[in-house]
Design a protein around this motif. Structure first.
Motif, PDB file in Angstrom:
ATOM      1  N   LYS A  68       1.222  -1.235  -0.480  1.00 35.59           N
ATOM      2  CA  LYS A  68      -0.182  -0.091  -0.072  1.00 35.59           C
ATOM      3  C   LYS A  68       0.609   1.239  -0.134  1.00 35.59           C
ATOM      4  O   LYS A  68       0.337   1.988  -0.523  1.00 35.59           O
ATOM      5  N   ALA A  69       1.907   0.835   0.593  1.00 33.86           N
ATOM      6  CA  ALA A  69       3.137   2.426   0.949  1.00 33.86           C
ATOM      7  C   ALA A  69       2.776   2.758  -0.570  1.00 33.86           C
ATOM      8  O   ALA A  69       3.642   3.817  -1.071  1.00 33.86           O
ATOM      9  N   LEU A  70       3.669   1.668  -1.384  1.00 34.69           N
ATOM     10  CA  LEU A  70       4.034   1.998  -2.957  1.00 34.69           C
ATOM     11  C   LEU A  70       2.300   2.569  -3.503  1.00 34.69           C
ATOM     12  O   LEU A  70       3.541   3.488  -4.618  1.00 34.69           O
ATOM     13  N   SER A  71       1.865   2.026  -3.386  1.00 31.98           N
ATOM     14  CA  SER A  71       0.550   2.434  -4.213  1.00 31.98           C
ATOM     15  C   SER A  71       0.318   4.083  -4.020  1.00 31.98           C
ATOM     16  O   SER A  71       0.061   4.867  -4.526  1.00 31.98           O
ATOM     17  N   ASN A  72       0.311   4.299  -2.243  1.00 35.85           N
ATOM     18  CA  ASN A  72       0.434   5.655  -2.478  1.00 35.85           C
ATOM     19  C   ASN A  72       1.429   6.539  -2.883  1.00 35.85           C
ATOM     20  O   ASN A  72       0.584   7.661  -3.308  1.00 35.85           O
ATOM     21  N   GLN A  73       2.752   6.374  -2.636  1.00 32.80           N
ATOM     22  CA  GLN A  73       3.688   6.963  -3.138  1.00 32.80           C
ATOM     23  C   GLN A  73       3.716   7.173  -4.989  1.00 32.80           C
ATOM     24  O   GLN A  73       3.608   8.007  -5.378  1.00 32.80           O
ATOM     25  N   ILE A 373       9.969   1.256  -2.392  1.00 35.76           N
ATOM     26  CA  ILE A 373       9.335   2.841  -1.531  1.00 35.76           C
ATOM     27  C   ILE A 373      10.293   3.700  -2.366  1.00 35.76           C
ATOM     28  O   ILE A 373      12.246   3.664  -1.878  1.00 35.76           O
ATOM     29  N   ASN A 374      10.286   4.515  -2.575  1.00 37.68           N
ATOM     30  CA  ASN A 374      11.055   5.641  -3.194  1.00 37.68           C
ATOM     31  C   ASN A 374      12.228   6.546  -2.292  1.00 37.68           C
ATOM     32  O   ASN A 374      11.661   7.473  -2.528  1.00 37.68           O
ATOM     33  N   MET A 375      13.384   6.089  -1.857  1.00 39.81           N
ATOM     34  CA  MET A 375      14.062   6.602  -0.835  1.00 39.81           C
ATOM     35  C   MET A 375      15.281   6.022  -1.109  1.00 39.81           C
ATOM     36  O   MET A 375      15.398   5.671  -0.871  1.00 39.81           O
ATOM     37  N   PRO A 376      16.239   7.161  -2.241  1.00 38.09           N
ATOM     38  CA  PRO A 376      17.450   6.638  -2.496  1.00 38.09           C
ATOM     39  C   PRO A 376      18.109   7.441  -1.826  1.00 38.09           C
ATOM     40  O   PRO A 376      17.771   8.467  -0.981  1.00 38.09           O
ATOM     41  N   ALA A 377      19.553   6.787  -1.345  1.00 37.35           N
ATOM     42  CA  ALA A 377      20.044   7.758  -0.316  1.00 37.35           C
ATOM     43  C   ALA A 377      21.688   7.483  -1.417  1.00 37.35           C
ATOM     44  O   ALA A 377      21.501   7.089  -2.543  1.00 37.35           O
ATOM     45  N   ARG A 378      22.174   8.312  -0.964  1.00 40.77           N
ATOM     46  CA  ARG A 378      24.149   8.678  -1.509  1.00 40.77           C
ATOM     47  C   ARG A 378      24.924   7.148  -0.862  1.00 40.77           C
ATOM     48  O   ARG A 378      25.531   6.503  -1.352  1.00 40.77           O
TER      49      ARG A 378
END
Length: 896
Positions: A68-73, A373-378
């Motif tokens: 659901k979290a990915l759907s919301n995003q 989930i779209n949370m890319p980091a360095r």
């Protein structure tokens, strides 16, 4: 007609990669497409082009995600691009603009639409299945295959997958069930990923100056290898370390504050640190709250406070106190946060939003964050390469390592990404290099028919067509491929058997028959040996169980063989059998096991054990041992080892018959007998192996359809199917998509929930959704009294009856219902405050909300299934329960 691709590509601030262009081109040509690419490579661009094409062509596009979290995003992203009027959202929690031309949904929602024959499918032109590799998930993966198989042929399917080593095989299957499908595989990362190990306050490169695109496990940094060897030799405090694969040690690690501080000094923030426990994530945040470290400027802290205040404005202050809001805000203002499934969904979304804005510098997360989930980091940090999988501590697999570290490197922001493994005693750099460079992680189907699936399929297309559809599953496709290899091996073995048979040919007679006699003799002797051993063990255990305190015995075997006196019979020692505590004639107090008693033991005398005897006192032991020896001498007890008994084989009629037959056989007199016998032994071993292979072939051929037949047999016995017809109870079952679908349908049919009020129904139904993360048999969960308890007891009886019926038909789909959430559901639906409910059940807020939402899903299904049951009150109670549960923290919208 000109392609709209140029207009689409102009929407992106960067030029598209070749694999993205190829994927979009396949859609222009009317093909389906499978895109397999690393995390962060931008494969969703192809899915977004399907959305763009649907709007251009006046058709619909459904965009499905596993969580659901990915759907919301994704919903928020598409609304930003195409406008709120054109994009809808359908999850178990939310229904927004469901008739829009573009609808984002969880995969289960689309599966349910297909079975229900929903009118929403009219005009559907494209379906995007994001994270399609999720079909390997053993709990939910079957849903992906159901959707792929049942989608109308006119729909173009866009499958987006992480890099898997058998993408071609998966693509071939897609082509067989969906028609023309372009397979596009890219292993190139747009942002290169460098691998490191943080050890002794220093960040070592894992590879020795190698291009990160082509890591070579053989070229490990020698400086890192020397450091690890030195640590192994000395270890913390001079102790020798242990060497065990990629490491399971727990000592000698820097604090999480020190790790983040080190990354900050190297310019490697923002970073996600994966910790494979929720408590570890929260503990990391607490370390920062106790420190003086702040990663944000005053200006950024004010931005964080404003964002958090706006996002939590609707949550009552008393609930915020229960949810740990003040520590949550304090940590965010320092630039750190936790992210795990035990957190309130709103809090997790705040972390995600602030991280994307660059206002959170360090996130401590469980591996669930890696799921799309779209949370890319360095940088990505792994504290450990061992995780708990719910049953045992296991090593991280190459696929999991790639998925986790794939978060490192933000396209358009970072020139390179960094994966950092924190050193632990026992870490082997070469094993880590092998893990990081492995590219073999195949996609394996987890598909199996369910009861709900069976009644839906039979109702829609009949049994024969249903079997054919199931045989087109990826699971059967993979099984059939395996059968090809097994059949080839059977053929090779059959050829070899012919050669072995020729080599054991004897001119005196039928050597195959002679070898069969020898084999029968060997098998009979082995069988008698097993029977004798088993009977001796049983007799020995029975004799030891009869021993009493004070019995003087001769221990027949082991290091303690000889005279001893029983101090404690040791009968209450569990499955290992009796373990008597004895004093030996050599003054040693030891607890024996059944290994010390290969034969029965008989008491040879008895002596009194003084009440003052103390097993820990050398003087007491000395005095009692002396008394033992005196008693043994007076009674004539001798410490003799048991005599070897005459073997039963000597008197066995079958063995005598076989030996006589062997002696009389003509081949027994052959000079070359033993050479023939060696070939006969090889023949027998290969024949046994070939028979096993043939059984595996039979087991895999039509395996899915055979399971479906057994499922249908269970449903027929219970009256949900009547030949090709779905009965009224079967139609109710078709509306229930719970893991315990059959138990739920049986509860409806048996009237288990009739007459319950809303809170009682919520309590009883919770058994069918809740499953404890860790089984705990310490104390049974609390359940309310009265009608709710009766319903729970009847539900457990129904489960036991269905479980026993399943065993008759060799299926096992219905796990045992779990009462662990019953009290929480009852109290919450009865209107009690959040603080009181959480205190009573000890659940984290995030888990509580998640189980409540799953319970709401099931209650909605129960209400639909009970529509025809006028007078039972179940439909009304279920709808009322939904309203009572959907309040407070459960009702806070997870879509902004």
């Amino acid at each position: 007609m000109a392609s709209p691709f140029p207009q689409f590509s102009a929407l992106y601030p960067f030029g598209l990669d070749e694999f993205q262009i190829q994927g979009c081109g396949a859609l222009d040509e009317g093909h389906g497409v499978l895109v397999a690419a690393p995390t962060g490579a931008g494969k969703t661009v192809v899915g977004e082009y399907a959305v763009f094409l649907a709007l251009e062509q006046g058709r619909k596009c459904f965009y499905t995600t596993p969580i659901k979290a990915l759907s919301n995003q994704k919903f928020a992203d598409l609304v930003k691009r195409h406008g709120a009027d054109k994009v809808g959202l359908l999850t178990g929690d939310n229904s927004i603009n469901g008739d829009a031309p573009v609808v984002v949904m969880t995969t289960e929602v689309l599966r349910n639409m297909l079975y229900a024959g929903s009118s929403a499918l009219d005009g559907l032109g494209f379906v995007v299945m994001d994270e399609v590799h999720y079909l390997a998930d053993r709990f939910r993966g079957a849903v992906w295959e159901e959707v792929i198989i049942h989608l109308p042929e006119s729909v173009q399917l866009v499958s987006l997958s992480a890099t898997v080593s058998n993408a071609e095989e998966f693509g071939e299957w897609l082509e067989t069930v969906r028609g023309r499908t372009r397979i596009i595989v890219s292993e190139h990362r747009p942002v290169p990923l460098w691998q490191h190990v943080l050890a002794g306050g220093k960040i070592f490169d894992l590879y020795n100056g190698v291009d990160p695109e082509t890591p070579d496990a053989a070229r490990v940094n020698p400086e890192l290898v020397r450091y690890c060897r030195q640590e192994e030799r000395t270890g913390p405090g001079g102790r020798r370390g242990r060497s065990a694969g990629v490491g399971r040690g727990r000592s000698g690690q820097p604090s999480r504050v020190d790790v983040v501080d080190r990354l900050d000094s190297e310019g490697l923030l923002p970073a996600i640190t994966f910790i494979f426990s929720r408590a570890g994530c929260e503990g990391a945040v607490q370390q920062f709250l106790r420190s003086n470290v702040r990663l944000l400027s005053q200006e950024d802290r004010l931005k964080v406070r404003a964002h958090v205040s706006a996002r939590t404005a609707e949550i009552p202050r008393e609930d915020l106190n229960v949810l740990g809001y003040h520590d949550f805000l304090d940590a965010l203002e320092r630039g750190v946060a936790a992210h795990h499934a035990g957190m309130l969904p709103t809090f997790k979304e705040i972390v995600e939003e602030l991280f994307v804005q660059g206002l959170v510098k360090a996130v401590f997360a469980t591996e669930t964050l890696a799921l799309g989930i779209n949370m890319p980091a360095r940088s990505v940090v792994l504290e450990s390469l061992v995780k708990w999988n719910g049953e045992a501590h296991v090593d991280v697999t190459p696929g999991e390592y790639t998925q986790l570290t794939g978060r490192a490197g933000r396209r358009g922001i970072d020139i390179e990404g960094h994966a950092v493994v924190v050193y632990r005693p026992g870490l082997d750099p070469r094993a880590l290099a092998g893990l990081a460079s492995t590219r073999t992680y195949p996609l394996r189907s987890s598909f199996k028919p369910s009861y709900n699936m069976a009644v839906n399929l039979v109702g829609q297309v009949g049994t024969a067509r249903a079997r054919a559809l199931l045989e087109s599953s990826f699971a059967q496709f993979q099984a059939d491929r395996a059968v090809v290899g097994l059949t080839r091996q059977v053929k090779r073995n059959t050829e070899a058997l012919k050669g072995y048979k020729e080599s054991m040919t004897c001119h005196l007679g039928d050597f195959e028959a002679y070898a069969a006699l020898r084999r029968a003799l060997s098998d009979r002797e082995a069988e008698l040996s097993r029977l004798n051993s088993s009977s001796r063990r049983a007799a020995a255990a029975s004799a030891v169980e009869k021993l009493k305190t004070g019995d003087v015995i001769t221990v027949p075997s082991g290091r303690r063989a000889g005279l001893a006196v029983v101090l404690d019979p040791g009968l209450d020692t569990g499955k290992e059998g009796p373990r008597p505590l004895v004093l030996t004639a050599e003054r040693q107090v030891v607890r024996l096991s059944m290994l010390d008693f290969p034969v029965p033991v008989e008491p040879q005398a008895w002596m009194r054990i003084p009440k003052s005897f103390n097993a820990k006192s050398p003087q007491s032991r000395r005095d009692l041992a002396s008394a033992l020896r005196t008693k043994a001498g007076a009674e004539g007890v001798r410490a003799e080892r048991p005599r070897r008994q005459r073997a039963d084989a000597a008197d066995d009629a079958e063995i005598i018959r076989l030996r006589n037959a062997i002696r009389r056989h003509p081949c027994h007199g052959c000079d070359d007998r033993e050479n023939h016998a060696r070939w006969a032994e090889r023949y027998w071993r290969l024949q046994r192996e070939t028979e096993q292979l043939e059984r595996r072939v039979r087991g895999r051929t039509n395996s899915i359809a055979r399971t479906f037949d057994r499922v249908c047999s269970v449903l027929t016995v219970l009256g949900y199917l009547d030949g090709e017809q779905v009965t009224d109870p079967g139609r109710r079952l078709a509306r229930i998509y719970s893991e315990l679908d059959l138990v739920a349908a049986e509860c409806l049919r048996e009237g288990v929930w009739d007459g319950l009020d809303a809170a009682e129904l919520a309590c009883a139904a919770s058994l069918l959704v809740y499953e404890a993360r860790i089984s705990d048999d310490a104390t049974p969960p609390r359940v309310p009294k009265g009608l709710a308890r009766e319903a729970i007891e009847r539900t457990m009886r129904i489960w036991l009856e269905t479980h026993n019926l399943e065993a008759d038909y060799d299926v096992d789909f219905q796990r045992e219902p779990d009462t662990g959430f019953a009290w929480a559901a009852y109290r919450w639906a009865s209107g009690h405050r959040l603080e009181a409910v959480l205190d009573e059940v000890g659940l984290p807020a995030g888990d509580f909300v998640r189980w409540c939402k799953q319970l709401i899903d099931l209650l909605g299904q129960i209400a639909d299934a009970a529509a025809a049951d006028q007078g039972s009150g179940v439909r009304e109670a279920a709808r009322e329960a939904v309203g009572l549960i959907r309040r407070g923290v459960v009702a806070y919208s997870s879509v902004t």
